[in-house]
Design an enzyme around this catalytic site. Structure first.
Site, PDB file in Angstrom:
ATOM      1  CG  ASP A  46      -1.715   1.282   1.356  1.00 43.22           C
ATOM      2  OD1 ASP A  46      -2.550   1.564   0.484  1.00 43.22           O
ATOM      3  OD2 ASP A  46      -1.479   2.013   2.339  1.00 43.22           O
ATOM      4  CD  GLU A  78      -3.506  -2.244  -0.900  1.00 39.39           C
ATOM      5  OE1 GLU A  78      -3.852  -1.059  -0.895  1.00 39.39           O
ATOM      6  OE2 GLU A  78      -3.810  -3.045   0.019  1.00 39.39           O
TER       7      GLU A  78
END
EC number: 3.1.26.3
Length: 226
Positions: free
Chosen positions: A46, A118
């Site tokens: 992320d 992610e």
């Protein structure tokens, strides 16, 4: 995992990192045994995504304010956007998950795909460094990045119409379905937008939302309230 590596244009030095990135938490839950999963890599990925997109926006739009770039970044790193990127490289088919999770549609779930994207990013970052991770991301996301570069302003006809009308009077426009056609799996909706008891525009679409947007566009073009 070779086809996945080919799809992203990156060959892992440590293949265990890729395996970890593709392991859904449901594996440990179902086997009731200690098992690595992709949650830690998701956390890391992320941050790598945020930095990559932020750097790209900063360089691409030198005249944009912080607020404008923040809105664009939100479009690129939203759960829906990440899931779309994941689908483009067929990420769902490589996920390892519990049978229960798979049976409930987990392999195609938006949140699962976004998390996996992610995690994959985090794994590439650890395996090859930031430059390699950035290269993969810019390649995989290239079509959406190109779209943002060409049309940075998010087109929102309904929002534009409401803003223009409420500058005249506080009442909001009303959208109502006035017709439906087609079979259940391929319906077409007709919607009209009214304001102060006057029809400003009509539109059609394969969903009520699309038909409302079409009606708003027609109203903006006609400007019959002016």
């Amino acid at each position: 995992m070779a086809p996945l590596e080919e799809a992203i244009g990156y060959k892992f030095v440590n293949s265990l990192l890729l395996a970890e990135a593709m392991t859904h938490p449901s594996m440990a839950y179902e086997t009731q045994k200690p098992h690595f999963d992709n949650q830690r890599l998701e956390f890391l990925g992320d941050a790598v995504l945020q930095l990559t997109v932020t750097e790209w926006l900063y360089q691409q739009f030198p005249g944009f304010s912080e607020g404008e770039m923040t809105k664009l970044r939100a479009r690129l790193v939203s759960g829906a956007a990440l899931a779309r990127f994941a689908k483009e490289i067929g990420l769902g088919q490589y996920l390892m998950m519990g049978k229960g999770e798979e049976a409930s549609g987990g392999r195609a779930r938006t949140s699962t795909l976004a998390d996996a994207f992610e995690s994959l990013t985090g794994a590439i970052y650890i395996d090859g460094g930031f430059d390699e991770a950035k290269k993969v991301l810019l390649n995989v996301c290239s079509r959406q990045l190109e779209h943002i570069a060409n049309e940075p302003a998010e087109v929102n006809p309904k929002g534009q119409l409401q803003e223009q009308l409420q500058a005249i009077a506080p009442q909001s426009p009303i959208y109502q379905v006035v017709g439906e056609s087609g079979k259940d799996h391929c319906k077409v909706f007709e919607v009209e937008v009214c304001w102060l008891e006057k029809v400003l525009g009509k539109g059609v679409g394969k969903s009520k939302k699309d038909a409302e947007i079409s009606a708003a566009k027609a109203a903006l073009e006609a400007k019959s309230w002016a």
